[in-house]
Design an enzyme around this catalytic site. Structure first.
Site, PDB file in Angstrom:
ATOM      1  N   CYS A 335       0.805  -1.231   0.000  1.00  0.00           N
ATOM      2  CA  CYS A 335       0.000   0.000   0.000  1.00  0.00           C
ATOM      3  C   CYS A 335       0.839   1.283   0.000  1.00  0.00           C
ATOM      4  O   CYS A 335       0.583   2.168  -0.824  1.00  0.00           O
ATOM      5  CB  CYS A 335      -0.987   0.028   1.148  1.00  0.00           C
ATOM      6  SG  CYS A 335      -1.259  -1.514   1.981  1.00  0.00           S
ATOM      7  N   ARG A 364       6.848 -11.141   5.316  1.00  0.00           N
ATOM      8  CA  ARG A 364       6.292 -11.002   6.659  1.00  0.00           C
ATOM      9  C   ARG A 364       6.912 -12.047   7.565  1.00  0.00           C
ATOM     10  O   ARG A 364       7.108 -13.187   7.157  1.00  0.00           O
ATOM     11  CB  ARG A 364       4.773 -11.193   6.617  1.00  0.00           C
ATOM     12  CG  ARG A 364       4.100 -10.089   5.851  1.00  0.00           C
ATOM     13  CD  ARG A 364       2.599 -10.251   5.833  1.00  0.00           C
ATOM     14  NE  ARG A 364       2.008  -9.268   4.937  1.00  0.00           N
ATOM     15  CZ  ARG A 364       0.726  -9.225   4.617  1.00  0.00           C
ATOM     16  NH1 ARG A 364      -0.101 -10.116   5.129  1.00  0.00           N
ATOM     17  NH2 ARG A 364       0.275  -8.305   3.783  1.00  0.00           N
ATOM     18  N   GLN A 382       1.329 -10.768  -3.686  1.00  0.00           N
ATOM     19  CA  GLN A 382      -0.094 -10.449  -3.702  1.00  0.00           C
ATOM     20  C   GLN A 382      -0.473  -9.857  -5.049  1.00  0.00           C
ATOM     21  O   GLN A 382       0.309  -9.104  -5.623  1.00  0.00           O
ATOM     22  CB  GLN A 382      -0.409  -9.401  -2.640  1.00  0.00           C
ATOM     23  CG  GLN A 382      -0.189  -9.850  -1.225  1.00  0.00           C
ATOM     24  CD  GLN A 382      -0.486  -8.713  -0.263  1.00  0.00           C
ATOM     25  OE1 GLN A 382       0.074  -7.639  -0.382  1.00  0.00           O
ATOM     26  NE2 GLN A 382      -1.372  -8.947   0.681  1.00  0.00           N
ATOM     27  N   ASP A 384      -2.154  -7.225  -5.776  1.00  0.00           N
ATOM     28  CA  ASP A 384      -2.583  -6.166  -4.875  1.00  0.00           C
ATOM     29  C   ASP A 384      -2.916  -4.917  -5.672  1.00  0.00           C
ATOM     30  O   ASP A 384      -2.139  -4.497  -6.521  1.00  0.00           O
ATOM     31  CB  ASP A 384      -1.409  -5.876  -3.926  1.00  0.00           C
ATOM     32  CG  ASP A 384      -1.875  -5.266  -2.622  1.00  0.00           C
ATOM     33  OD1 ASP A 384      -3.090  -5.060  -2.470  1.00  0.00           O
ATOM     34  OD2 ASP A 384      -1.005  -5.009  -1.770  1.00  0.00           O
ATOM     35  N   HIS A 386      -4.818  -0.851  -5.277  1.00  0.00           N
ATOM     36  CA  HIS A 386      -5.413   0.168  -4.427  1.00  0.00           C
ATOM     37  C   HIS A 386      -6.200   1.129  -5.291  1.00  0.00           C
ATOM     38  O   HIS A 386      -5.722   1.551  -6.341  1.00  0.00           O
ATOM     39  CB  HIS A 386      -4.331   0.875  -3.613  1.00  0.00           C
ATOM     40  CG  HIS A 386      -3.664  -0.065  -2.655  1.00  0.00           C
ATOM     41  ND1 HIS A 386      -2.570  -0.818  -2.998  1.00  0.00           N
ATOM     42  CD2 HIS A 386      -3.996  -0.425  -1.392  1.00  0.00           C
ATOM     43  CE1 HIS A 386      -2.236  -1.588  -1.965  1.00  0.00           C
ATOM     44  NE2 HIS A 386      -3.085  -1.376  -0.989  1.00  0.00           N
ATOM     45  N   LYS A 470     -14.811  -4.378   5.526  1.00  0.00           N
ATOM     46  CA  LYS A 470     -14.299  -5.180   4.404  1.00  0.00           C
ATOM     47  C   LYS A 470     -15.256  -6.301   4.035  1.00  0.00           C
ATOM     48  O   LYS A 470     -16.151  -6.654   4.809  1.00  0.00           O
ATOM     49  CB  LYS A 470     -12.960  -5.787   4.774  1.00  0.00           C
ATOM     50  CG  LYS A 470     -13.047  -6.718   5.972  1.00  0.00           C
ATOM     51  CD  LYS A 470     -11.742  -7.453   6.224  1.00  0.00           C
ATOM     52  CE  LYS A 470     -11.877  -8.329   7.464  1.00  0.00           C
ATOM     53  NZ  LYS A 470     -10.733  -9.176   7.720  1.00  0.00           N
ATOM     54  N   HIS A 516      -8.238  -1.130  -0.460  1.00  0.00           N
ATOM     55  CA  HIS A 516      -7.253  -2.172  -0.783  1.00  0.00           C
ATOM     56  C   HIS A 516      -8.035  -3.362  -1.315  1.00  0.00           C
ATOM     57  O   HIS A 516      -9.062  -3.708  -0.746  1.00  0.00           O
ATOM     58  CB  HIS A 516      -6.539  -2.731   0.448  1.00  0.00           C
ATOM     59  CG  HIS A 516      -5.996  -1.747   1.414  1.00  0.00           C
ATOM     60  ND1 HIS A 516      -4.659  -1.532   1.541  1.00  0.00           N
ATOM     61  CD2 HIS A 516      -6.597  -0.959   2.339  1.00  0.00           C
ATOM     62  CE1 HIS A 516      -4.456  -0.648   2.516  1.00  0.00           C
ATOM     63  NE2 HIS A 516      -5.610  -0.281   3.004  1.00  0.00           N
TER      64      HIS A 516
HETATM   65 ZN   LIG Z   1      -3.094  -2.371   0.750  1.00  0.00          ZN
END
Ligand SMILES: [Zn+2]
Ligand SMILES: [Zn+2]
Length: 644
Positions: A335, A364, A382, A384, A386, A470, A516
């Site tokens: 992000c 992580r 990911q 991913d 945004h 979410k 996200h």
């Molecule tokens: Zn994010």
């Protein structure tokens, strides 16, 4: 003694003598109900069938249809296990024995490790105790009595000290076994009809690795033998599909000791599948108005301070690296990178929504010992993205995200899913950031979006992240198991921390709404899901090798080479098996490698320019002119058929 009033679920009221037990109530309704009864609910609380009522009450009898009854039944089976262990190994110290989703376990402390042979012995003894039809007897003790009674059970003593009131309940099962337990249980051991001990694992007392290590025996129990058989078959099937096992057999990926746990190596065959999964996503990004971005893997710690990750997520991050100018951190999330791109220049409302997508690899820290194949790792990628938009745009954006998520399911051959919408607590606590207006806007957008798409998504209050509500989508695989898939998540925190803005139609600066969203979730985990869902037999469009050409003898080698070349020219992933082995041997191997098509060529095929087609599932499909086969294969691949 005065009568008690019992209200039944149908609303009728009975007058019964004091001392009446729910089992008596069940009998008065029908002998059949008493027979099927597992446990009762008294004034909404689970209650032993044989425990006398303590006043006027509403009484509900739970039978085998009830999930709560199954939990009680499994917990009762855990007692049966502990009783058997104590009879066979009296020196054993008892931990706890709760029911779990798949059955139950009991934790034991004992010098000698339990062996698989011990498990068999214990299970046999459980059946012996079952046959004695011992009652689960509820007794009451004062705390003082309890501490004496359990003198040789240090973990129970610890629990009694922590949890027991002045008087507490315990349950006996035969002369040797007592358990400090709130209950309830089934009335007697003969209620338990079908169980199986499954495995032994290590566990820490109270789940804390600083405490002593215990041996955990897992088992499962069902109301009848048929359900148990079905479950055991499913377990067998799941073992065969284990992505760690198939990953090795099919040479898809590995985890290397020298490199460290939780870090995935994609081998060439796994690499092809990954490329196809990634290509699909990138194509979709571009088709759906996302921009493709790339952001660095390490960035200054100062960035992670600005985002707040160091403060709230620090323990999940890899430790810092000192460089000449500053401390750097591996990214645990994408992000902040996307945010830096968004705010690199002033945005106008005319540009919104800005959708920045990346296949972003994050790192992580997971505790050692918690890693699991492709599912729980320390480095993963990911899909991913945004989305930065105006409040007016948000509902359509959510609809698009969810449609996109549904298309992922469809494209990869998953028919069923579960969705959940997590909301805040309405502002009752201080734990959520953002204004009530922001929460209302976001939650309404999520609710209207699922309505518009006809998605069933139960609302789970007070389960949102601290920074926004979410939707989570879990897919159901071929064995009906749930796997985490997509998340669409609002964020009221980061736009504020990074002071994100856009210039509105009014010429003033506003804060954009930020979402996200990850649809595969993690590519590694999604790959693991695919392996298990398809038991390694990927749909043709994803299969690392789509066809193997097999000459029967060296006489057809030239022709086999031509077929192989033709397949590759046409863009298919093909192999030539020109080893001097019998064709049946080659077929068996290709079958084990789950290759969709085996093309056998003998003299007849060589002369007529055809191939004898064998399919991994449907077997012999007869001979076909090569060009006809190629055209058919083209169709299957282009349509991305998932159930061929
Ligand atoms: Zn994010
Ligand atoms: Zn119990």
């Amino acid at each position: 003694m005065s009568d008690l009033h019992v209200t039944l679920p149908d609303g009728s009221v009975q007058s019964v003598p004091a001392g009446t037990r729910p089992l008596d109530v069940a009998r008065s309704i029908s002998p059949r109900l008493a027979e099927d009864a597992i446990v009762a609910k008294v004034n909404g609380t689970l209650w032993d069938l044989t425990r006398p009522l303590e006043g006027d009450a509403t009484v509900e009898i739970l039978t085998t249809g009830s999930p709560e009854a199954l939990e009680v039944y499994r917990h009762s089976t855990a007692h049966l296990l502990a009783a058997a262990v104590l009879e066979l190994f009296p020196e054993t110290k008892l931990g706890i024995g709760p029911p779990i989703d798949t059955g139950f376990y009991y934790d034991f402390q004992r010098e000698t490790p339990f062996t698989p042979e011990d498990l068999e012995k214990i299970e046999k003894r459980m059946w012996e105790i079952q046959a004695r039809d011992l009652p689960y007897e509820r007794l009451y003790r004062t705390k003082e009595e309890g501490l004496q009674l359990y003198a040789d059970q240090p973990m129970k003593i610890e629990l009694i000290k922590e949890r027991a009131g002045d008087v507490f309940s315990e349950y006996t099962l035969g002369p040797h076994f007592i358990d400090f337990c709130r209950g309830p249980h089934v009335p007697s051991t003969q209620k338990i009809k079908a169980f199986k001990l499954l495995s032994i694992a290590g566990a820490y007392w109270k789940g804390d690795e600083r405490n002593q290590q215990l041996q955990r025996i897992y088992g499962t129990a069902f109301f009848n033998k048929k359900d148990l058989e079905e479950y055991l078959n499913k377990l067998e099937e799941a073992k065969k599909r284990d992505h760690r096992k198939l990953g090795q057999e099919l040479d898809l990926f590995s985890i290397q000791d020298l490199a460290g746990p939780g870090l995935i190596f994609f081998h060439p065959k796994g690499g092809i599948v990954r490329k196809l999964i990634e290509d699909w996503m990138r194509d979709q990004y571009l088709k759906r108005g996302y921009s493709l971005v790339y952001t660095p893997h390490v960035m200054r710690a100062h960035l992670w301070q600005t985002s707040g990750h160091l403060q709230t997520y620090g323990e999940n991050m890899f430790a810092g690296m000192e460089l000449d100018d500053a401390e750097y951190r591996l990214k645990p999330m994408n992000c902040p990178g996307h945010i830096l791109i968004y705010r690199d220049r002033l945005r106008s409302y005319r540009e919104l929504p800005v959708r920045l997508g990346e296949l972003g690899t994050v790192y992580r820290y997971e505790r050692s010992g918690t890693m699991h194949g492709l599912l729980r790792v320390r480095g993963f990628t990911q899909d991913d993205a945004h989305i930065f938009c105006t409040p007016e745009q948000i509902e359509d954006e959510i609809v698009n995200c969810l449609e996109f998520a549904m298309d992922v399911l469809k494209a990869f051959g998953f028919e069923q899913y579960d969705a959940e919408l997590s909301t805040w607590d309405g502002g009752k606590s201080e734990k959520y950031l953002g204004t009530p207006e922001q929460w209302a806007l976001a939650e309404n957008a999520l609710k209207r979006a699922v309505e518009r798409l006809g998605i069933q998504a139960p609302v789970i209050p007070d389960e949102a992240a601290f920074y926004g509500p979410k939707i989570d989508v879990k897919l159901l695989d071929a064995l009906g198991r749930k796997w985490q898939l997509s998340t669409v998540q609002f964020d009221f925190n980061l736009p504020k921390r990074f002071e994100l803005e856009y210039v509105g139609e009014d010429g003033k600066k506003h804060q954009p709404v930020m979402v996200h969203r990850a649809l595969y979730g993690s590519i590694e985990r999604f790959f693991g899901t695919l392996i298990e869902h398809y038991a390694g037999a990927f749909p043709v469009w994803l299969a690392p090798v789509q066809a193997v050409v097999m000459p029967i003898t060296d006489r057809q080698l030239e022709y086999a080479k031509k077929v192989h070349t033709r397949l590759e020219e046409a863009g298919f992933r093909a192999q030539l098996d020109d080893r001097k082995e019998k064709v049946n041997f080659k077929i068996r191997e290709a079958q084990l490698q789950k290759v969709p098509y085996m093309l056998v060529v003998g003299d007849r095929e060589a002369e007529s320019g055809s191939v004898a087609v064998r399919h991994r599932k449907h077997g012999d499909m007869g001979a076909k002119p090569l060009e006809e086969f190629l055209a058919e294969l083209r169709g299957v691949v282009d349509l991305k058929v998932t159930n061929d």
